[in-house]
Design an enzyme around this catalytic site. Structure first.
Site, PDB file in Angstrom:
ATOM      1  N   THR A  70       0.842  -1.228   0.060  1.00 58.04           N
ATOM      2  CA  THR A  70       0.031  -0.016  -0.053  1.00 58.04           C
ATOM      3  C   THR A  70       0.718   1.173   0.117  1.00 58.04           C
ATOM      4  OG1 THR A  70      -1.630  -1.304   1.204  1.00 58.04           O
ATOM      5  CG2 THR A  70      -1.695   1.301   1.227  1.00 58.04           C
ATOM      6  N   ASN A 118      -5.086  -9.706  -7.857  1.00 61.64           N
ATOM      7  CA  ASN A 118      -5.162 -10.496  -6.446  1.00 61.64           C
ATOM      8  C   ASN A 118      -6.630 -11.424  -6.189  1.00 61.64           C
ATOM      9  OD1 ASN A 118      -5.744  -7.619  -6.494  1.00 61.64           O
ATOM     10  ND2 ASN A 118      -6.385  -8.119  -4.448  1.00 61.64           N
ATOM     11  N   GLN A 165       1.338  -9.898  -5.914  1.00 57.74           N
ATOM     12  CA  GLN A 165       0.984 -11.300  -6.106  1.00 57.74           C
ATOM     13  C   GLN A 165       1.795 -11.978  -7.078  1.00 57.74           C
ATOM     14  OE1 GLN A 165      -1.472 -12.750  -4.306  1.00 57.74           O
ATOM     15  NE2 GLN A 165      -2.653 -10.807  -3.465  1.00 57.74           N
ATOM     16  N   SER A 185       5.384  -6.814  -1.462  1.00 59.30           N
ATOM     17  CA  SER A 185       4.847  -7.003  -0.089  1.00 59.30           C
ATOM     18  C   SER A 185       5.349  -8.594   0.455  1.00 59.30           C
ATOM     19  CB  SER A 185       3.547  -6.876  -0.012  1.00 59.30           C
ATOM     20  OG  SER A 185       3.035  -7.018   1.279  1.00 59.30           O
ATOM     21  N   ALA A 186       5.958  -8.449   1.623  1.00 64.87           N
ATOM     22  CA  ALA A 186       6.520  -9.746   2.237  1.00 64.87           C
ATOM     23  C   ALA A 186       5.467 -10.688   2.758  1.00 64.87           C
ATOM     24  CB  ALA A 186       7.524  -9.415   3.425  1.00 64.87           C
ATOM     25  N   HIS A 187       4.433 -10.220   3.132  1.00 65.20           N
ATOM     26  CA  HIS A 187       3.252 -11.033   3.675  1.00 65.20           C
ATOM     27  C   HIS A 187       2.606 -11.809   2.641  1.00 65.20           C
ATOM     28  CE1 HIS A 187      -0.583  -8.807   3.412  1.00 65.20           C
ATOM     29  NE2 HIS A 187       0.294  -7.905   3.165  1.00 65.20           N
ATOM     30  N   THR A 223      13.049   5.007  10.819  1.00 64.94           N
ATOM     31  CA  THR A 223      14.167   4.045  11.151  1.00 64.94           C
ATOM     32  C   THR A 223      13.806   2.718  10.697  1.00 64.94           C
ATOM     33  OG1 THR A 223      14.101   5.131  13.367  1.00 64.94           O
ATOM     34  CG2 THR A 223      14.958   3.102  13.279  1.00 64.94           C
ATOM     35  N   CYS A 315      -9.220  -7.478   1.395  1.00 68.24           N
ATOM     36  CA  CYS A 315      -8.628  -6.050   1.914  1.00 68.24           C
ATOM     37  C   CYS A 315     -10.154  -5.192   1.892  1.00 68.24           C
ATOM     38  CB  CYS A 315      -7.672  -5.465   1.176  1.00 68.24           C
ATOM     39  SG  CYS A 315      -6.380  -6.422   0.713  1.00 68.24           S
TER      40      CYS A 315
HETATM   41  N1  PMP Z   1      -1.629  -4.932  -3.997  1.00 68.28           N
HETATM   42  C1  PMP Z   1      -2.308  -6.059  -4.164  1.00 68.28           C
HETATM   43  C2  PMP Z   1      -2.234  -6.636  -5.454  1.00 68.28           C
HETATM   44  C3  PMP Z   1      -2.558  -7.098  -3.172  1.00 68.28           C
HETATM   45  O1  PMP Z   1      -2.894  -8.113  -3.193  1.00 68.28           O
HETATM   46  C4  PMP Z   1      -2.358  -6.139  -1.718  1.00 68.28           C
HETATM   47  C5  PMP Z   1      -2.861  -7.152  -0.702  1.00 68.28           C
HETATM   48  N2  PMP Z   1      -4.107  -7.731  -0.614  1.00 68.28           N
HETATM   49  C6  PMP Z   1      -1.922  -5.081  -1.741  1.00 68.28           C
HETATM   50  C7  PMP Z   1      -1.474  -4.303  -2.748  1.00 68.28           C
HETATM   51  C8  PMP Z   1      -1.842  -4.341  -0.330  1.00 68.28           C
HETATM   52  O2  PMP Z   1      -0.461  -4.883   0.535  1.00 68.28           O
HETATM   53  P1  PMP Z   1      -0.064  -4.658   1.841  1.00 68.28           P
HETATM   54  O3  PMP Z   1      -0.998  -5.347   2.781  1.00 68.28           O
HETATM   55  O4  PMP Z   1       1.317  -4.966   1.821  1.00 68.28           O
HETATM   56  O5  PMP Z   1      -0.214  -3.142   1.866  1.00 68.28           O
END
Ligand code: PMP
Length: 376
Positions: A70, A118, A165, A185-187, A223, A315
């Site tokens: 994001t 996504n 993705q 994004s790491a998660h 930081t 989301c």
């Molecule tokens: N872009 C895409 C294509 C995503 O799938 C997501 C997470 N659903 C995000 C952005 C947002 O990622 P983050 O949670 O790291 O802000």
């Protein structure tokens, strides 16, 4: 629990949890500090930066760390505040809403096209993908996926892609894709939530979103999140060492396709919103609709059976509007409202598919019986 919501977030890998736990004690120092513990922390950050650079074929200096996709998306769009911004209708809200707020009429123009959606897993065809090796100063004409002529003069326009993705699922080369900026994004790959990265091609316009610190060569104040970045690095090591894109393509695709086949065979009124043809979608995502059954209700009944899936974009959960992605693809609110996304991870097995198919047909049938829409 059968977890099939990997596209929303992945459980952290055990090796990531361990590395982060150790790092809390070992690399607590401020990584910008000139003392030895500071240097040691910074070395760890540079290690992660090098790994990501290697995976996407970039230079390490072209990468900064952020708090997630994001923030990375917001950063790129804010560089082009007041400028023309064109996005695909399938973008994540962090692109669409930021672009709506900050787009104007000036040049240069920013194109923001995600590579992989996504919600349905579609691989979007960016014209630049077909233009590998073109001359940077060349003016070219091509048809974008959405039918509009996409005229890109490299001096007057820039290309960003949200690769959230795509990372770890397909092989990526930012040069071949012709990208000026890219979001990660790491998660989504077994790393921690709250850590992301942004690729910024050498020489392209840049303006920091976070100001008030010299970190990341003045490109992102704040930081360094050393522990989180270390966790991201361990997840990236797995991408390289285990060649995860190959695993998704060869192993996870089979599970996804088997679930799709069984849904179509065993559930009346079912249809797929994901194209299964190799090369058209990510191998771990399956979006399906069930006539006369509401997606949210299916999700809740599956949850009660221990099967975790999502409806549209997680989301946007709590948002009762139909998914903008399914509306853009199908134009049919009923299809959008009756959709479920199954997304697999590297830990998924055929037993997960079996469990879904033990409970899903009954749930859909019950909802269809109660529905006022009817099956005809
Ligand atoms: N872009 C895409 C294509 C995503 O799938 C997501 C997470 N659903 C995000 C952005 C947002 O990622 P983050 O949670 O790291 O802000």
């Amino acid at each position: 629990m059968i977890y099939l919501d990997y596209a929303a977030t992945t459980p952290m890998l055990p090796e990531v949890i361990k590395a982060m736990h150790d790092a809390e004690e070992k690399y607590f120092a401020n990584a910008s500090a000139l003392h030895t513990p500071g240097h040691l922390a910074m070395n760890q950050i540079e290690h992660t930066r090098n790994l990501l650079a290697k995976i996407i074929n970039a230079e390490p200096e072209e990468i900064i760390f952020t708090s997630g996709a994001t923030e990375s998306n917001n950063t790129v769009i804010r560089i082009f505040e007041g400028c023309q911004i064109e996005t695909s209708p399938l973008e994540h809200h962090s692109v669409i809403e930021t672009a709506q707020k900050y787009a104007g009429s000036k040049l240069p123009k920013l194109y923001s096209y995600m590579l992989i959606n996504n919600e349905i897993g579609e691989i979007l065809k960016m014209p630049e993908i077909d233009m590998a090796g073109f001359n940077d100063s060349e003016l070219f004409n091509a048809k974008s996926d959405w039918g509009k002529p996409l005229v890109t003069d490299r001096k007057k326009s820039y290309l960003h892609s949200d690769l959230t993705q795509a990372l770890g699922k397909i092989s990526l080369d930012v040069k071949e894709l012709g990208l000026d900026y890219a979001t990660f994004s790491a998660h989504k790959i077994g790393g921690p939530i709250g850590v992301g990265a942004l690729y910024i091609k050498k020489g392209v316009p840049f303006k920091p979103l976070m100001i008030g610190g010299n970190q990341e060569n003045k490109r992102r104040g704040g930081t360094y999140n050393t522990v989180g970045i270390i966790g991201f690095g361990v997840a990236l090591e797995k991408v390289i060492n285990e060649n995860t894109p190959r695993k998704y393509d060869e192993e996870i695709r089979k599970l996804r396709d088997e679930l799709a086949r069984r849904i179509l065979d065993e559930i009346p009124g079912s249809s797929l919103n994901t194209d299964l043809e190799p090369g058209t979608s990510l191998p771990n995502i399956l979006n399906a609709s069930f006539k006369a059954a509401e997606g949210e209700s299916i999700q809740l009944y599956l949850d009660a059976e221990g099967v975790i899936v999502s409806t549209g974009s997680a989301c946007a959960a709590g948002d009762i509007k139909p998914s903008h992605v399914l509306m853009a693809k199908t134009g049919d609110a009923e299809v959008a409202h009756s959709s479920i996304r199954f997304s697999f991870g590297l830990d998924s097995t055929i037993k997960d598919v079996d469990k879904v198919m033990e409970v899903l047909p009954g749930i859909v049938n019950r909802l269809q019986q109660m529905s006022t829409i009817g099956m005809e």
